[in-house]
Motif scaffolding. Structure first.
Motif, PDB file in Angstrom:
ATOM      1  N   HIS A  84     -10.721   6.833  20.536  1.00  0.00           N
ATOM      2  CA  HIS A  84     -10.744   8.265  20.249  1.00  0.00           C
ATOM      3  C   HIS A  84     -10.042   8.536  18.925  1.00  0.00           C
ATOM      4  CE1 HIS A  84     -10.671  12.538  20.732  1.00  0.00           C
ATOM      5  NE2 HIS A  84      -9.366  12.582  20.801  1.00  0.00           N
ATOM      6  N   ALA A  85     -10.670   9.343  18.073  1.00  0.00           N
ATOM      7  CA  ALA A  85     -10.133   9.518  16.726  1.00  0.00           C
ATOM      8  C   ALA A  85      -9.960  10.976  16.340  1.00  0.00           C
ATOM      9  CB  ALA A  85     -11.062   8.840  15.730  1.00  0.00           C
ATOM     10  N   VAL A  86      -8.903  11.234  15.604  1.00  0.00           N
ATOM     11  CA  VAL A  86      -8.652  12.555  15.048  1.00  0.00           C
ATOM     12  C   VAL A  86      -8.597  12.389  13.536  1.00  0.00           C
ATOM     13  CG1 VAL A  86      -7.028  14.477  14.934  1.00  0.00           C
ATOM     14  CG2 VAL A  86      -7.267  13.184  17.062  1.00  0.00           C
ATOM     15  N   GLU A  87      -9.297  13.221  12.812  1.00  0.00           N
ATOM     16  CA  GLU A  87      -9.238  13.115  11.358  1.00  0.00           C
ATOM     17  C   GLU A  87      -8.007  13.841  10.850  1.00  0.00           C
ATOM     18  OE1 GLU A  87     -12.744  13.955   9.188  1.00  0.00           O
ATOM     19  OE2 GLU A  87     -13.845  12.308  10.100  1.00  0.00           O
ATOM     20  N   LEU A  88      -7.352  13.216   9.886  1.00  0.00           N
ATOM     21  CA  LEU A  88      -6.096  13.765   9.390  1.00  0.00           C
ATOM     22  C   LEU A  88      -6.207  14.149   7.920  1.00  0.00           C
ATOM     23  CD1 LEU A  88      -3.661  11.037  10.748  1.00  0.00           C
ATOM     24  CD2 LEU A  88      -4.192  13.232  11.816  1.00  0.00           C
ATOM     25  N   ASP A  89      -5.614  15.267   7.596  1.00  0.00           N
ATOM     26  CA  ASP A  89      -5.399  15.567   6.192  1.00  0.00           C
ATOM     27  C   ASP A  89      -4.107  14.893   5.794  1.00  0.00           C
ATOM     28  OD1 ASP A  89      -7.520  17.033   5.347  1.00  0.00           O
ATOM     29  OD2 ASP A  89      -6.732  18.914   6.149  1.00  0.00           O
ATOM     30  N   ALA A  90      -4.055  14.411   4.589  1.00  0.00           N
ATOM     31  CA  ALA A  90      -2.854  13.679   4.208  1.00  0.00           C
ATOM     32  C   ALA A  90      -2.416  13.982   2.784  1.00  0.00           C
ATOM     33  CB  ALA A  90      -3.085  12.189   4.383  1.00  0.00           C
ATOM     34  N   PRO A  91      -2.159  15.239   2.506  1.00  0.00           N
ATOM     35  CA  PRO A  91      -1.726  15.565   1.149  1.00  0.00           C
ATOM     36  C   PRO A  91      -0.442  14.841   0.755  1.00  0.00           C
ATOM     37  CG  PRO A  91      -1.353  17.412   2.658  1.00  0.00           C
ATOM     38  CD  PRO A  91      -2.191  16.405   3.381  1.00  0.00           C
ATOM     39  N   GLU A  92       0.447  14.644   1.748  1.00  0.00           N
ATOM     40  CA  GLU A  92       1.715  13.974   1.444  1.00  0.00           C
ATOM     41  C   GLU A  92       1.474  12.561   0.941  1.00  0.00           C
ATOM     42  OE1 GLU A  92       0.774  15.216   4.319  1.00  0.00           O
ATOM     43  OE2 GLU A  92       2.379  16.271   5.389  1.00  0.00           O
ATOM     44  N   ILE A  93       0.553  11.871   1.591  1.00  0.00           N
ATOM     45  CA  ILE A  93       0.300  10.486   1.240  1.00  0.00           C
ATOM     46  C   ILE A  93      -0.266  10.388  -0.169  1.00  0.00           C
ATOM     47  CG2 ILE A  93      -0.890   8.376   1.920  1.00  0.00           C
ATOM     48  CD1 ILE A  93       1.007   9.421   3.989  1.00  0.00           C
ATOM     49  N   GLU A  94      -1.204  11.267  -0.445  1.00  0.00           N
ATOM     50  CA  GLU A  94      -1.829  11.231  -1.769  1.00  0.00           C
ATOM     51  C   GLU A  94      -0.759  11.418  -2.838  1.00  0.00           C
ATOM     52  OE1 GLU A  94      -4.910  10.384  -1.314  1.00  0.00           O
ATOM     53  OE2 GLU A  94      -4.861  10.876   0.816  1.00  0.00           O
ATOM     54  N   ALA A  95       0.122  12.372  -2.617  1.00  0.00           N
ATOM     55  CA  ALA A  95       1.180  12.640  -3.586  1.00  0.00           C
ATOM     56  C   ALA A  95       2.123  11.446  -3.689  1.00  0.00           C
ATOM     57  CB  ALA A  95       1.963  13.888  -3.168  1.00  0.00           C
ATOM     58  N   TRP A  96       2.424  10.870  -2.530  1.00  0.00           N
ATOM     59  CA  TRP A  96       3.365   9.752  -2.474  1.00  0.00           C
ATOM     60  C   TRP A  96       2.849   8.570  -3.295  1.00  0.00           C
ATOM     61  CZ3 TRP A  96       2.928   5.154   0.873  1.00  0.00           C
ATOM     62  CH2 TRP A  96       4.108   4.427   0.955  1.00  0.00           C
ATOM     63  N   THR A  97       1.583   8.213  -3.101  1.00  0.00           N
ATOM     64  CA  THR A  97       1.051   7.055  -3.811  1.00  0.00           C
ATOM     65  C   THR A  97       0.897   7.335  -5.308  1.00  0.00           C
ATOM     66  OG1 THR A  97      -1.223   7.722  -3.308  1.00  0.00           O
ATOM     67  CG2 THR A  97      -0.188   6.187  -1.798  1.00  0.00           C
ATOM     68  N   LYS A  98       0.559   8.576  -5.650  1.00  0.00           N
ATOM     69  CA  LYS A  98       0.423   8.941  -7.068  1.00  0.00           C
ATOM     70  C   LYS A  98       1.679   8.592  -7.842  1.00  0.00           C
ATOM     71  CE  LYS A  98      -3.235  10.927  -8.796  1.00  0.00           C
ATOM     72  NZ  LYS A  98      -4.124  11.692  -7.905  1.00  0.00           N
ATOM     73  N   GLY A  99       2.813   8.819  -7.196  1.00  0.00           N
ATOM     74  CA  GLY A  99       4.100   8.611  -7.853  1.00  0.00           C
ATOM     75  C   GLY A  99       4.308   7.193  -8.367  1.00  0.00           C
ATOM     76  N   PHE A 100       3.627   6.223  -7.773  1.00  0.00           N
ATOM     77  CA  PHE A 100       3.860   4.825  -8.147  1.00  0.00           C
ATOM     78  C   PHE A 100       3.273   4.474  -9.493  1.00  0.00           C
ATOM     79  CE2 PHE A 100       3.643   4.345  -3.381  1.00  0.00           C
ATOM     80  CZ  PHE A 100       5.009   4.477  -3.247  1.00  0.00           C
ATOM     81  N   GLU A 101       2.284   5.234  -9.932  1.00  0.00           N
ATOM     82  CA  GLU A 101       1.599   4.893 -11.167  1.00  0.00           C
ATOM     83  C   GLU A 101       2.608   4.758 -12.299  1.00  0.00           C
ATOM     84  OE1 GLU A 101      -2.134   6.297 -12.041  1.00  0.00           O
ATOM     85  OE2 GLU A 101      -2.769   6.070  -9.978  1.00  0.00           O
ATOM     86  N   SER A 102       3.414   5.796 -12.466  1.00  0.00           N
ATOM     87  CA  SER A 102       4.380   5.736 -13.559  1.00  0.00           C
ATOM     88  C   SER A 102       5.605   4.919 -13.175  1.00  0.00           C
ATOM     89  CB  SER A 102       4.807   7.149 -13.942  1.00  0.00           C
ATOM     90  OG  SER A 102       5.255   7.828 -12.790  1.00  0.00           O
ATOM     91  N   ARG A 103       6.021   5.036 -11.927  1.00  0.00           N
ATOM     92  CA  ARG A 103       7.291   4.429 -11.553  1.00  0.00           C
ATOM     93  C   ARG A 103       7.271   2.904 -11.653  1.00  0.00           C
ATOM     94  NH1 ARG A 103       9.415   5.780  -5.840  1.00  0.00           N
ATOM     95  NH2 ARG A 103       8.103   7.571  -6.270  1.00  0.00           N
ATOM     96  N   TYR A 104       6.150   2.282 -11.294  1.00  0.00           N
ATOM     97  CA  TYR A 104       6.112   0.818 -11.292  1.00  0.00           C
ATOM     98  C   TYR A 104       5.114   0.261 -12.299  1.00  0.00           C
ATOM     99  CZ  TYR A 104       8.728   1.289  -6.953  1.00  0.00           C
ATOM    100  OH  TYR A 104       9.663   1.601  -6.015  1.00  0.00           O
ATOM    101  N   GLY A 105       4.513   1.125 -13.104  1.00  0.00           N
ATOM    102  CA  GLY A 105       3.572   0.651 -14.109  1.00  0.00           C
ATOM    103  C   GLY A 105       2.250   0.177 -13.534  1.00  0.00           C
ATOM    104  N   PHE A 106       1.944   0.553 -12.310  1.00  0.00           N
ATOM    105  CA  PHE A 106       0.666   0.177 -11.718  1.00  0.00           C
ATOM    106  C   PHE A 106      -0.389   1.221 -12.068  1.00  0.00           C
ATOM    107  CE2 PHE A 106       0.860  -3.256  -8.376  1.00  0.00           C
ATOM    108  CZ  PHE A 106       2.116  -3.723  -8.721  1.00  0.00           C
ATOM    109  N   THR A 107      -1.631   0.767 -12.162  1.00  0.00           N
ATOM    110  CA  THR A 107      -2.733   1.706 -12.384  1.00  0.00           C
ATOM    111  C   THR A 107      -3.804   1.503 -11.313  1.00  0.00           C
ATOM    112  OG1 THR A 107      -3.694   0.101 -13.900  1.00  0.00           O
ATOM    113  CG2 THR A 107      -2.420   1.888 -14.870  1.00  0.00           C
ATOM    114  N   GLU A 108      -4.767   2.392 -11.293  1.00  0.00           N
ATOM    115  CA  GLU A 108      -5.866   2.319 -10.327  1.00  0.00           C
ATOM    116  C   GLU A 108      -5.351   2.116  -8.903  1.00  0.00           C
ATOM    117  OE1 GLU A 108      -9.275   0.008 -11.385  1.00  0.00           O
ATOM    118  OE2 GLU A 108      -8.751   0.027 -13.503  1.00  0.00           O
ATOM    119  N   ILE A 109      -4.392   2.923  -8.554  1.00  0.00           N
ATOM    120  CA  ILE A 109      -3.776   2.773  -7.244  1.00  0.00           C
ATOM    121  C   ILE A 109      -4.678   3.316  -6.144  1.00  0.00           C
ATOM    122  CG2 ILE A 109      -1.925   3.688  -5.799  1.00  0.00           C
ATOM    123  CD1 ILE A 109       0.030   2.961  -7.789  1.00  0.00           C
ATOM    124  N   ASP A 110      -4.816   2.505  -5.104  1.00  0.00           N
ATOM    125  CA  ASP A 110      -5.604   2.874  -3.939  1.00  0.00           C
ATOM    126  C   ASP A 110      -4.724   2.657  -2.713  1.00  0.00           C
ATOM    127  OD1 ASP A 110      -7.676   3.685  -2.407  1.00  0.00           O
ATOM    128  OD2 ASP A 110      -8.865   1.856  -2.623  1.00  0.00           O
TER     129      ASP A 110
END
Lengths: 125, 125
Positions: A84-110
DNA sequence: TTACTTGCAAACGGTTTGCATCGAG
DNA sequence: CTCGATGCAAACCGTTTGCAAGTAA
């Protein structure tokens, strides 16, 4: 696009929860379709590879599939027992992962995020 | 408490990550212990039932075990090209998943989070 | 002694593969 | 006509079980 593919798509379309390959095969047979189990496995694999299907592994070891209803990126809260599945919105997660781009020099983060648990029904058994 | 149990406990003690039954068995053999695979499975089952071991099912279908309560839960940011990994704290994720317990009636909520990207080195190539 | 653990081999269950055939384009 | 899809049966792989022998307490 073969007859079998159309039949499987139909069944996937109608089910809202994650279903195992064997369950889907059984439903096809129940509807009078002549389909091999191996074919269902092959179709599901192609669907998952193409990104048209979400897949997850249940506690029992089977893989469960579902057509992904939303086009935009999202996540699921999935019952480990019945699928059984519930679909989740995850604005927090999207924001959280975005932060790594600059912080650790990673790009194309998925990211892959799966939240699992036991739904109310399965927890009481 | 048998010799085999003591040996397995030792190996579990020393590993920080989740390991499969077969991996653990291989490590025991490598150390010169004579242990049957079935025994390792039986021991792991008892350990998990007793709550001394955490278990999770990997994408490959195997069950992986880890001694409970050692080392707090964390995630990795992994480079898709070279495998370089950064350990991440994820307080947001932990808080986010917690909310689902009451909201959707799910219990024993767990989550899988994999963040991938290209590290600075690999992005320039 | 006595109940529990061990460990081999065989069984099991979900999934994958080899290969001959079929059929959509 | 061609190449990918189909589907049976057999192989695979991680795990579990049956059962005889071993061993901790």
């Amino acid at each position: 696009m073969t007859v079998q593919q159309r039949a499987l798509n139909e069944v996937l379309e109608e089910s809202t929860d994650f279903a195992s390959a064997q369950e889907l095969h059984a439903r096809l047979i129940a509807r009078g379709h002549r389909v091999g189990l191996a074919t269902v496995y092959a179709q599901l694999r192609r669907g998952a590879d193409a990104g048209e299907l979400d897949s997850m592994r249940a506690d029992t070891g089977e893989v469960r599939f579902r057509r992904c209803g939303q086009r935009s990126h999202h996540h699921h809260l999935i019952c480990r027992t019945c699928g059984h599945a519930v679909e989740l919105d995850a604005p927090e997660i999207e924001a959280w992962t975005k932060g790594f781009e600059s912080r650790y020099g990673f790009t194309e983060i998925d990211h892959i995020v799966e939240v699992t648990g036991l739904c109310a029904n399965c927890a009481t058994e």
